[in-house]
Design a protein around this motif. Structure first.
Motif, PDB file in Angstrom:
ATOM      1  N   THR A  48       0.862  -1.184   0.000  1.00 55.30           N
ATOM      2  CA  THR A  48       0.000   0.000   0.000  1.00 55.30           C
ATOM      3  C   THR A  48       0.897   1.232   0.000  1.00 55.30           C
ATOM      4  N   ASP A  49       0.304   2.417   0.043  1.00 52.55           N
ATOM      5  CA  ASP A  49       1.074   3.664   0.116  1.00 52.55           C
ATOM      6  C   ASP A  49       0.256   4.699   0.874  1.00 52.55           C
ATOM      7  N   LEU A  50       0.741   5.064   2.057  1.00 60.02           N
ATOM      8  CA  LEU A  50       0.050   6.047   2.894  1.00 60.02           C
ATOM      9  C   LEU A  50       0.524   7.473   2.649  1.00 60.02           C
ATOM     10  N   SER A  51       1.500   7.652   1.745  1.00 58.39           N
ATOM     11  CA  SER A  51       2.091   8.986   1.545  1.00 58.39           C
ATOM     12  C   SER A  51       1.535   9.714   0.327  1.00 58.39           C
ATOM     13  N   ILE A  52       0.517   9.145  -0.335  1.00 60.29           N
ATOM     14  CA  ILE A  52       0.010   9.732  -1.574  1.00 60.29           C
ATOM     15  C   ILE A  52      -0.450  11.166  -1.375  1.00 60.29           C
ATOM     16  N   LYS A  76      12.675  -6.085   3.582  1.00 61.75           N
ATOM     17  CA  LYS A  76      11.381  -6.772   3.739  1.00 61.75           C
ATOM     18  C   LYS A  76      10.455  -6.010   4.696  1.00 61.75           C
ATOM     19  N   MET A  77      10.624  -4.696   4.710  1.00 62.89           N
ATOM     20  CA  MET A  77       9.779  -3.854   5.552  1.00 62.89           C
ATOM     21  C   MET A  77       8.399  -3.737   4.922  1.00 62.89           C
ATOM     22  N   HIS A  78       7.349  -3.804   5.735  1.00 55.51           N
ATOM     23  CA  HIS A  78       6.007  -3.700   5.179  1.00 55.51           C
ATOM     24  C   HIS A  78       5.799  -2.286   4.612  1.00 55.51           C
ATOM     25  N   PRO A  79       5.199  -2.187   3.414  1.00 59.34           N
ATOM     26  CA  PRO A  79       4.977  -0.859   2.807  1.00 59.34           C
ATOM     27  C   PRO A  79       4.179   0.084   3.706  1.00 59.34           C
ATOM     28  N   THR A 108       5.981   3.637   3.850  1.00 60.98           N
ATOM     29  CA  THR A 108       5.252   4.765   3.261  1.00 60.98           C
ATOM     30  C   THR A 108       4.705   5.705   4.338  1.00 60.98           C
ATOM     31  N   MET A 109       4.418   5.165   5.530  1.00 63.40           N
ATOM     32  CA  MET A 109       3.997   6.037   6.630  1.00 63.40           C
ATOM     33  C   MET A 109       5.159   6.946   7.041  1.00 63.40           C
ATOM     34  N   ALA A 110       6.373   6.372   7.065  1.00 69.58           N
ATOM     35  CA  ALA A 110       7.559   7.178   7.351  1.00 69.58           C
ATOM     36  C   ALA A 110       7.724   8.254   6.279  1.00 69.58           C
TER      37      ALA A 110
END
Length: 549
Positions: free
Chosen positions: A280-284, A350-353, A357-359
């Motif tokens: 996923t991507d939380l930084s959009i 292998k970090m979860h997206p 992406t939150m970072a």
């Protein structure tokens, strides 16, 4: 009495035999006429194609063989042309016979028999259930021990399940029989015409196959949410004119929805590739704010109203076209840098997206807010929207940008090696790695593609809104983009999704927001509607995954 009209397998074969004999006799004549004509043309053409790829022969040997094959091909075409009229007459004769006799003398009898068989299967099931219930009650009456009664109830439940499974098996056999009878006619036509069906025949076969494979549970799992949303839209179209005295379903409103959806299409297409990898991507939203800010600074006319790290920019001295291009490049580069960073941490460690992406989201928002002091940079030069996304006869050409993005991403997903690898890694990264696919490169590639699309989307949004770039712009857009993908059928389990689904999802959410706003629903309540839709969409996606497992 009813069962006496059910066709036995032998009786069905007797009804079909005259048809098979008549058409089979004609087919034998056609095969004989095609042997030295059409069949040879097909075989020699295939041999010529194989010869071009064959590396066994020298150039001279290839030329000789090709020359000989072409001579044989011309001879075969001459035979084909000579027999063409006779073959056409035989085909017409067979088709006329099928039209006159197949349904009347055979298929309708099978359909009538199948209806009776369905009734008989249901009656058999009901009789079995009644008998099992009677036996169960008799057994229960004889028992006094609590555990024995419990065991008897468990056995009874299993017997009822077995009876139900037998009924389903009988009904499926009836369904198979009717489908086979339908399919046989087209098998005969297929042999006569060498797989050349008319449009009407093709549609008839597709409809029959759809009915044959239709499953109510699967249909509701796939389309239940869409049906519910359509019902909601119909209700909104009825309620809005009554409450607000404004029609909702107008050409102008539809164009407005498409116009608003166009920049969001880029964002949804970008994150769809990451969801395809079970990410996923939380930084959009923050990337949209960053891109909008950069694009506004570059395309602003005159000295900017704000500064970046204390520096005030003024690009007015540059040609407008160059500034527009610079703004696009700046948006793409900035967004791609940050998505690549998130992709690197995801692929390498292998970090979860969700985490990477939150970072990104926090870093981007912090940097943009700190560097610009959180101010809005005003508008861009008013001539730019008319240059890039003009309205032609009332039609907003920004929609064409979205269509181009859809076509390009569809091509990448479906026609390139990277696209195929994307599905493979999303479906099973371990198996993809064993088969020689670089999971690291595919993951990085998906994040880079997402960054490019985010950059384009933020640039277009800046032009559509005539600027107004700030760090806060785009807040919550990541939820809309992710939700559009999930509603469109891109599965969080990975490896499942279609571009058409993403497009539908974006339009659904944009249209819903537009409709609720027109109706005067509070913005905060609109979040409630979106949340419910997301919850239901993910629930249905999970149910489909569980059913598949």
């Amino acid at each position: 009495m009813a069962n006496s009209t059910i066709l036995s397998a032998e009786r069905e074969a007797e009804l079909r035999k005259p048809i098979d004999d008549y058409v089979g006799k004609i087919q034998a004549q056609i095969d004989e006429l095609r042997a030295n004509g059409t069949d040879k043309v097909v075989n020699i053409t295939n041999d010529l194609d194989n010869l071009k790829r064959d590396r066994i022969y020298t150039a001279q040997e290839k030329a000789e063989r090709e020359s000989r094959m072409k001579a044989e091909l011309e001879a075969a075409k001459a035979v084909e042309a000579k027999n063409k009229d006779q073959v056409s007459k035989l085909i017409a004769d067979a088709e006329a016979y099928l039209k006159a006799h197949y349904k009347a003398d055979y298929y309708q009898h099978v359909v009538a028999s199948c209806k009776l068989e369905k009734v008989a299967a249901q009656q058999k099931y009901q009789a079995a259930v009644a008998n099992l219930e009677k036996e169960h009650q008799a057994s229960i009456a004889k028992l006094t021990d609590h555990q024995e009664i419990k065991d008897e109830k468990y056995v009874h439940k299993n017997r009822l399940f077995d009876a139900k499974m037998q009924r389903d098996k009988d009904l499926q056999a009836v369904k198979d029989r009717q489908h086979a009878a339908f399919d046989h006619e087209y098998h005969l036509i297929d042999m006569l015409r060498m797989s050349k069906f008319t449009f009407g025949e093709t549609m008839a076969q597709r409809w029959e196959n759809y009915k044959y494979t239709f499953n109510r549970r699967d249909f509701l799992l796939r389309n239940g949410l869409y049906i519910a949303i359509i019902v909601i839209f119909i209700a909104l179209c009825i309620i809005t004119p009554i409450v607000k005295n404004v029609p909702l379903l107008t050409v102008n409103n539809i164009l407005n929805i498409l116009q608003q959806a166009s920049p969001r299409m880029f964002l949804a297409l970008g994150v769809a590739g990451l969801i395809l990898l079970a990410g996923t991507d939380l930084s959009i939203g923050r990337m949209v704010g960053m891109g909008m800010t950069a694009a506004t600074i570059i395309m602003h006319k005159g000295i900017n109203t704000g500064s970046v790290f204390g520096v005030i920019f003024d690009f007015t001295g540059l040609p407008v076209v160059l500034r527009v291009f610079m703004a696009l490049i700046a948006c793409i580069v900035l967004c791609t840098i940050f998505t690549t960073i998130a992709g690197f941490f995801t692929a390498k460690f292998k970090m979860h997206p969700f985490i990477s992406t939150m970072a990104n989201m926090l870093v981007i928002f912090g940097l943009v807010t700190y560097s610009t002091k959180g101010v809005s940079f005003g508008g861009i030069e008013t001539d730019i929207p008319n240059m890039i996304i003009p309205k032609i006869g009332g039609f907003p050409t920004i929609i064409l940008w979205a269509i181009a993005a859809v076509v390009i991403v569809w091509f990448i997903w479906n026609k390139t090696t990277f696209g195929k690898n994307l599905f493979a890694v999303g479906g099973n990264p371990e198996a993809a790695s064993v088969s020689g696919i670089s999971v690291f490169r595919v993951t990085i590639g998906a994040f880079i593609l997402a960054g490019i699309l985010y950059g384009f989307g933020s640039w277009l949004e800046c032009i559509r809104m005539v600027g107004s770039g700030s760090a806060a712009y785009g807040q919550g857009w990541e939820m809309d983009a992710i939700a559009a993908c999930v509603v469109g059928g891109v599965s969080f389990t990975g490896g499942i999704g279609k571009i058409s689904g993403v497009v539908v999802g974006v339009f659904i959410f944009t249209a819903l927001t537009y409709s609720l706003t027109t109706l005067g629903i509070d913005t905060n309540l609109q979040f409630v509607f979106s949340g419910i839709i997301i919850l239901v969409a993910v629930m249905l996606d999970c149910l489909k995954y569980v059913q598949k497992k």
